[in-house]
Design a protein around this motif. Structure first.
Motif, mmCIF file in Angstrom:
data_model
loop_
_atom_site.group_PDB
_atom_site.id
_atom_site.type_symbol
_atom_site.label_atom_id
_atom_site.label_comp_id
_atom_site.label_asym_id
_atom_site.label_seq_id
_atom_site.Cartn_x
_atom_site.Cartn_y
_atom_site.Cartn_z
ATOM 1 N N GLY A 11 0.766 -1.228 0.000
ATOM 2 C CA GLY A 11 0.000 0.000 0.000
ATOM 3 C C GLY A 11 0.788 1.263 0.000
ATOM 4 O O GLY A 11 0.271 2.307 -0.346
ATOM 5 N N ARG A 12 2.013 1.256 0.376
ATOM 6 C CA ARG A 12 2.713 2.515 0.558
ATOM 7 C C ARG A 12 3.792 2.700 -0.495
ATOM 8 O O ARG A 12 4.803 3.324 -0.269
ATOM 9 C CB ARG A 12 3.346 2.545 1.962
ATOM 10 N N GLN A 13 3.594 2.177 -1.659
ATOM 11 C CA GLN A 13 4.658 2.245 -2.654
ATOM 12 C C GLN A 13 4.803 3.626 -3.247
ATOM 13 O O GLN A 13 3.855 4.359 -3.444
ATOM 14 C CB GLN A 13 4.385 1.260 -3.784
ATOM 15 N N ARG A 14 6.021 3.959 -3.567
ATOM 16 C CA ARG A 14 6.293 5.192 -4.290
ATOM 17 C C ARG A 14 5.823 5.016 -5.733
ATOM 18 O O ARG A 14 5.995 3.969 -6.332
ATOM 19 C CB ARG A 14 7.802 5.472 -4.303
ATOM 20 N N ARG A 15 5.280 6.072 -6.253
ATOM 21 C CA ARG A 15 4.883 6.032 -7.650
ATOM 22 C C ARG A 15 6.063 6.516 -8.489
ATOM 23 O O ARG A 15 6.029 7.585 -9.106
ATOM 24 C CB ARG A 15 3.645 6.902 -7.864
ATOM 25 N N ALA A 16 7.115 5.719 -8.480
ATOM 26 C CA ALA A 16 8.349 6.126 -9.159
ATOM 27 C C ALA A 16 8.079 6.421 -10.613
ATOM 28 O O ALA A 16 7.522 5.626 -11.337
ATOM 29 C CB ALA A 16 9.388 5.021 -9.032
ATOM 30 N N GLY A 17 8.534 7.561 -11.035
ATOM 31 C CA GLY A 17 8.372 7.928 -12.433
ATOM 32 C C GLY A 17 7.014 8.482 -12.773
ATOM 33 O O GLY A 17 6.802 8.960 -13.868
ATOM 34 N N SER A 18 6.066 8.427 -11.870
ATOM 35 C CA SER A 18 4.735 8.935 -12.188
ATOM 36 C C SER A 18 4.167 9.758 -11.061
ATOM 37 O O SER A 18 2.983 9.911 -10.934
ATOM 38 C CB SER A 18 3.783 7.776 -12.492
ATOM 39 N N HIS A 19 5.040 10.317 -10.243
ATOM 40 C CA HIS A 19 4.566 11.128 -9.128
ATOM 41 C C HIS A 19 3.684 12.273 -9.598
ATOM 42 O O HIS A 19 2.712 12.612 -8.962
ATOM 43 C CB HIS A 19 5.761 11.725 -8.378
ATOM 44 N N LEU A 77 1.580 14.681 6.674
ATOM 45 C CA LEU A 77 0.283 14.337 7.265
ATOM 46 C C LEU A 77 -0.262 13.039 6.661
ATOM 47 O O LEU A 77 -0.864 12.223 7.356
ATOM 48 C CB LEU A 77 -0.722 15.476 7.043
ATOM 49 N N GLN A 78 -0.039 12.868 5.370
ATOM 50 C CA GLN A 78 -0.497 11.655 4.695
ATOM 51 C C GLN A 78 0.198 10.412 5.250
ATOM 52 O O GLN A 78 -0.402 9.342 5.357
ATOM 53 C CB GLN A 78 -0.211 11.789 3.203
ATOM 54 N N GLY A 79 1.471 10.568 5.639
ATOM 55 C CA GLY A 79 2.225 9.420 6.144
ATOM 56 C C GLY A 79 1.846 8.997 7.545
ATOM 57 O O GLY A 79 2.106 7.852 7.939
ATOM 58 N N ILE A 80 1.225 9.884 8.330
ATOM 59 C CA ILE A 80 0.865 9.557 9.718
ATOM 60 C C ILE A 80 -0.094 8.366 9.805
ATOM 61 O O ILE A 80 0.179 7.395 10.526
ATOM 62 C CB ILE A 80 0.277 10.790 10.442
ATOM 63 N N VAL A 212 10.086 12.436 0.583
ATOM 64 C CA VAL A 212 10.580 12.828 1.906
ATOM 65 C C VAL A 212 9.429 12.956 2.903
ATOM 66 O O VAL A 212 9.506 12.463 4.030
ATOM 67 C CB VAL A 212 11.362 14.160 1.814
ATOM 68 N N GLY A 213 8.357 13.624 2.492
ATOM 69 C CA GLY A 213 7.241 13.868 3.400
ATOM 70 C C GLY A 213 6.539 12.603 3.843
ATOM 71 O O GLY A 213 6.295 12.397 5.034
ATOM 72 N N GLN A 214 6.223 11.738 2.891
ATOM 73 C CA GLN A 214 5.518 10.501 3.244
ATOM 74 C C GLN A 214 6.383 9.595 4.105
ATOM 75 O O GLN A 214 5.892 8.977 5.055
ATOM 76 C CB GLN A 214 5.084 9.773 1.970
ATOM 77 N N THR A 215 7.690 9.537 3.808
ATOM 78 C CA THR A 215 8.601 8.729 4.620
ATOM 79 C C THR A 215 8.706 9.286 6.035
ATOM 80 O O THR A 215 8.694 8.543 7.020
ATOM 81 C CB THR A 215 9.991 8.666 3.970
ATOM 82 N N ALA A 216 8.800 10.626 6.150
ATOM 83 C CA ALA A 216 8.877 11.260 7.472
ATOM 84 C C ALA A 216 7.601 11.015 8.265
ATOM 85 O O ALA A 216 7.645 10.716 9.466
ATOM 86 C CB ALA A 216 9.134 12.755 7.319
ATOM 87 N N GLY A 217 6.457 11.130 7.601
ATOM 88 C CA GLY A 217 5.183 10.878 8.277
ATOM 89 C C GLY A 217 5.063 9.445 8.746
ATOM 90 O O GLY A 217 4.592 9.175 9.860
ATOM 91 N N TYR A 218 5.504 8.521 7.901
ATOM 92 C CA TYR A 218 5.469 7.107 8.277
ATOM 93 C C TYR A 218 6.380 6.849 9.479
ATOM 94 O O TYR A 218 6.033 6.102 10.394
ATOM 95 C CB TYR A 218 5.901 6.245 7.095
ATOM 96 N N PHE A 219 7.539 7.496 9.476
ATOM 97 C CA PHE A 219 8.480 7.350 10.590
ATOM 98 C C PHE A 219 7.849 7.860 11.890
ATOM 99 O O PHE A 219 7.935 7.206 12.937
ATOM 100 C CB PHE A 219 9.762 8.129 10.290
ATOM 101 N N LEU A 220 7.201 9.018 11.841
ATOM 102 C CA LEU A 220 6.562 9.580 13.031
ATOM 103 C C LEU A 220 5.439 8.681 13.540
ATOM 104 O O LEU A 220 5.294 8.465 14.748
ATOM 105 C CB LEU A 220 6.006 10.974 12.721
ATOM 106 N N GLY A 221 4.625 8.168 12.611
ATOM 107 C CA GLY A 221 3.472 7.368 13.000
ATOM 108 C C GLY A 221 3.800 5.932 13.356
ATOM 109 O O GLY A 221 2.980 5.249 13.985
ATOM 110 N N ASN A 222 4.987 5.477 12.967
ATOM 111 C CA ASN A 222 5.342 4.081 13.209
ATOM 112 C C ASN A 222 6.496 3.953 14.202
ATOM 113 O O ASN A 222 6.317 3.566 15.348
ATOM 114 C CB ASN A 222 5.693 3.403 11.874
ATOM 115 N N VAL A 223 7.698 4.334 13.772
ATOM 116 C CA VAL A 223 8.890 4.142 14.602
ATOM 117 C C VAL A 223 8.833 4.990 15.869
ATOM 118 O O VAL A 223 9.019 4.486 16.987
ATOM 119 C CB VAL A 223 10.166 4.467 13.791
#
Length: 543
Positions: A11-19, A77-80, A212-223
C-alpha cells in the motif's frame, strides 16, 4: 521483517516515475482521447510547454518555497495514518492476536493499491469556486482529523484491556481501513495540486516532497510512536523514574495528530488559494467515463494482460517472509519498538539503492535485474525462517545480545537490496512500455497491478499460518487444540496447548518452492515481454 516491508511493496509504494502524472481527465478533450488520441493528455502536455517570459514558470525555487513547504507538510500528514496502521499489527501481536486476525487487518493496506478506482472521480468532480483540489483535500483532512479525535476516545477499548477482553480486530480493521482510504484520497488530491501549485520549472520538487514527506510521516506514525509507547524503551532511555506505561498511548497520539489535521486544514482552506488560471473552465465529469474506457482498453491488450497475470503471481514466493517474519519475531519476544527502530539505519541504504540499481535497469531489458534478484530474495525467505527459529535460543533474561540485532540488521539490509532490485526494475519496465501519449494513466495502471501483486499474497500468507500450525494438548491426551473452543477445553481440563509444528515454517518452505517454480516456468516468459515491439504496448487509435 516487519509490516513496514510489506507496506513498501504494497500500500505505501512510491509512484516512481509517475509522481506528477495522476489521472488527468479533461472534458475539453475529445472523447477519442479515451482510446488514445494523438495529443498528450492535458497535464502532461502542459508540463512540456516552455515557460513564458514573466510567467510563473520563470520563478525560481526560493520564490515558491512556501508552496514547496506546504506540499511537504501535506505529504507528512499523509504518512501519519500509514505509519499508525503499520504499527497496529505489532501491537496486536504483543496482545497474542491470531494470525487469522492479522490477515483480516492486512486489508487495511489495500486502499493505496486500489485508489486508481476512484482517482478519476477525484480529478473530475469539484466546486469551481472553492478550487479543484481543495474541494477534496479540505473535507478529506477535516474528516480524518475529526475521526482521529473521536477514535482517541475509543481505541483503548478496541485494543482490549488484557484482562479477558482481547482486541476487537473487526472494529480496528474498519477504523484503519477508513483512515487509509481517506489518506489515499488526500494523496490523489495533493498529487494533482502539486502540478498547478508549482511552476513548470519547479514541478520536479513535488516528487521530492512526496518521497521525503511521506517517509517522514510514516516514521513519526510508526517508529517514533512505537518507541514512545513502549514502557521499557521510555524507562531505559527517556526517564529517571520507571513508569508502567510509555510516554504516549495510541489514544494520545491519535488526539494530537487529529488536532494537527484540523488546524493545518483550516489554515490551508483560509490562506492558500489555487491558481485559477490553471483550473479548467468546464466541469470534467464527462472525463470520468473516458478515463475508465481508457483503462479498460489498456488492460484488454494481450501484452498488458500477460504482464498483469504474471506480476500478480510473481510475489507469492516472498509472502511468508515479508508478511509473517516480523510478527513471529515479536511472538518470540523481540520488543516491537526495537524491531521498528531497525528501520532507521536502513534509510540511507533505501536512498542509495535506487540510484545504484537504476544504472542496471536503465537499458532496454530492465526485467533481467528482476529475474536475477528473485532467487536471492527467495533464499532470504529461508534465512528469515532460520532467524525466527534461532531467536529463542539466544534470548536471555535481559533481552537479546547486541550480535543478535546485528544479524537481524544484516538480514534486513540484504532483503532490502533484493527488494529494491526487483522494485526498481518493475518501475523501469513500466516506464519503458507505457504509451507516451497517455503515460500517466498507463503507468498508474501498471503500478496499481504491481502493488496488488504484493497485497493479496501477504493477506493469504497471514491467513494460512494458523491452519497450517499443529498443536497438541499436553496434560490432557484425549483433547486437541485444533480450534479456539478446543484450546479452551484443553486449558479447563488442566492441560496446555503446545505447538508441535509451526505453520510459519511450513508456509516458508511452500512459498520458496512456489517461488522457484514461478522463476523456472514463468520467469523466462516474463523476461520475454521485453522483446515485444512498441506496437504491442500502444493502444489502438480510434478516430
Amino acid at each position: 521483517m516487519s509490516p513496514a516491508i510489506a507496506a513498501k511493496e504494497g500500500g505505501r509504494q512510491r509512484r516512481a516515475g509517475s509522481h506528477h502524472h495522476c489521472l488527468d481527465v479533461r472534458s475539453e478533450a475529445p472523447p477519442a482521447l479515451a482510446l488514445c488520441d494523438d495529443g498528450l493528455p492535458g497535464g502532461e502536455a502542459e508540463a512540456l510547454l516552455p515557460p513564458e517570459p514573466g510567467s510563473r514558470g520563470a520563478r525560481g525555487c526560493r520564490a515558491e518555497l512556501g508552496s514547496i513547504l506546504l506540499l511537504l507538510v501535506l505529504y507528512v500528514l499523509q504518512g501519519i495514518p500509514l505509519g499508525l496502521a503499520g504499527s497496529v499489527p505489532l501491537i496486536l501481536q504483543s496482545k497474542n492476536a491470531s494470525y487469522t486476525d492479522q490477515a483480516f487487518f492486512s486489508f487495511v493496506f489495500w486502499p493505496f493499491s486500489l485508489k486508481l478506482l476512484w482517482a478519476p472521480l477525484v480529478d473530475a468532480v469539484y466546486l469551481r469556486r472553492f478550487g479543484r483540489r481543495k474541494s477534496w483535500l479540505v473535507p478529506t483532512q477535516y474528516i480524518l482529523g475529526v475521526f482521529m479525535i473521536y477514535m482517541s476516545t475509543q481505541v483503548d477499548v478496541l485494543l482490549g484491556d488484557g484482562e479477558g477482553r482481547g482486541p476487537d480486530v473487526v472494529a480496528l480493521t474498519v477504523t484503519f481501513f477508513l483512515f487509509e482510504f481517506l489518506a489515499a484520497t488526500q494523496d490523489i488530491a495533493v498529487d494533482g495540486w502539486a502540478l498547478t501549485m508549482l511552476s513548470r520549472e519547479n514541478v520536479g520538487y513535488a516528487s521530492t516532497c512526496n518521497s521525503v514527506g511521506q517517509t517522514a510521516g510514516y516514521f513519526l506514525g510508526n517508529v517514533l510512536f512505537l518507541a514512545l509507547e513502549s514502557p521499557s524503551f521510555c524507562n531505559k532511555y527517556l526517564r529517571f523514574q520507571p513508569q508502567p506505561q510509555g510516554i504516549v498511548t495510541l489514544s494520545d497520539f491519535l488526539f494530537f495528530w487529529g488536532a494537527v489535521f484540523l488546524i493545518t486544514t483550516t489554515l490551508v482552506a483560509l490562506l492558500k488559494k489555487e491558481n485559477k488560471e490553471l483550473t479548467p473552465t468546464k466541469e470534467e465529469t464527462k472525463g470520468i467515463t473516458d478515463t475508465y474506457r481508457l483503462l479498460f482498453s489498456i488492460v484488454k491488450m494481450p501484452a498488458v494482460l500477460t504482464f498483469c497475470l504474471l506480476i500478480l503471481t510473481a510475489k507469492v514466493g516472498f509472502s511468508a517472509a515479508d508478511a509473517v517474519t516480523g510478527l513471529k519475531l515479536v511472538e518470540e519476544g523481540v520488543p516491537k519498538e526495537h524491531l521498528a527502530l531497525l528501520a532507521v539505519p536502513m534509510v540511507p541504504l533505501q536512498i542509495i539503492l535506487p540510484l545504484i540499481i537504476s544504472k542496471y535497469t536503465a537499458g532496454p531489458q530492465p526485467l533481467n535485474t528482476f529475474y536475477k534478484a528473485m532467487p536471492f530474495r527467495l533464499l532470504l525467505g529461508l534465512e528469515f525462517a532460520f532467524l525466527v527459529w534461532w531467536t529463542p535460543t539466544v534470548k536471555h533474561e535481559g533481552g537479546f545480545p547486541v550480535y543478535y540485532y546485528v544479524v537481524v540488521l544484516l538480514s534486513y539490509a540484504l532483503h532490502q537490496i533484493t527488494l529494491y532490485s526487483m522494485y526498481v526494475a518493475i518501475m523501469a519496465f513500466n516506464a519503458k512500455v507505457s504509451d507516451p501519449l497517455i503515460g500517466g494513466t498507463y503507468m498508474t495502471l501498471l503500478n496499481t497491478v504491481s502493488n496488488l501483486g504484493g497485497n493479496w499474497p501477504s493477506t493469504v500468507a497471514l491467513w494460512l499460518v494458523d491452519p497450517l500450525t499443529v498443536k497438541e494438548c499436553a496434560g490432557a491426551q484425549e483433547l486437541t487444540c485444533g480450534t479456539t473452543v478446543a484450546a479452551e477445553l484443553c486449558t479447563k481440563a488442566g492441560g496446555s496447548c503446545v505447538t508441535t509444528l509451526d505453520g510459519y515454517y511450513v508456509e516458508s518452505i511452500i512459498c520458496v518452492i512456489l517461488g522457484f517454480g514461478w522463476w523456472f516456468l514463468l520467469g523466462p516468459k516474463f523476461k520475454k515481454l521485453q522483446d515485444e515491439g512498441q506496437s504491442s504496448w500502444k493502444c489502438k487509435r480510434t478516430h
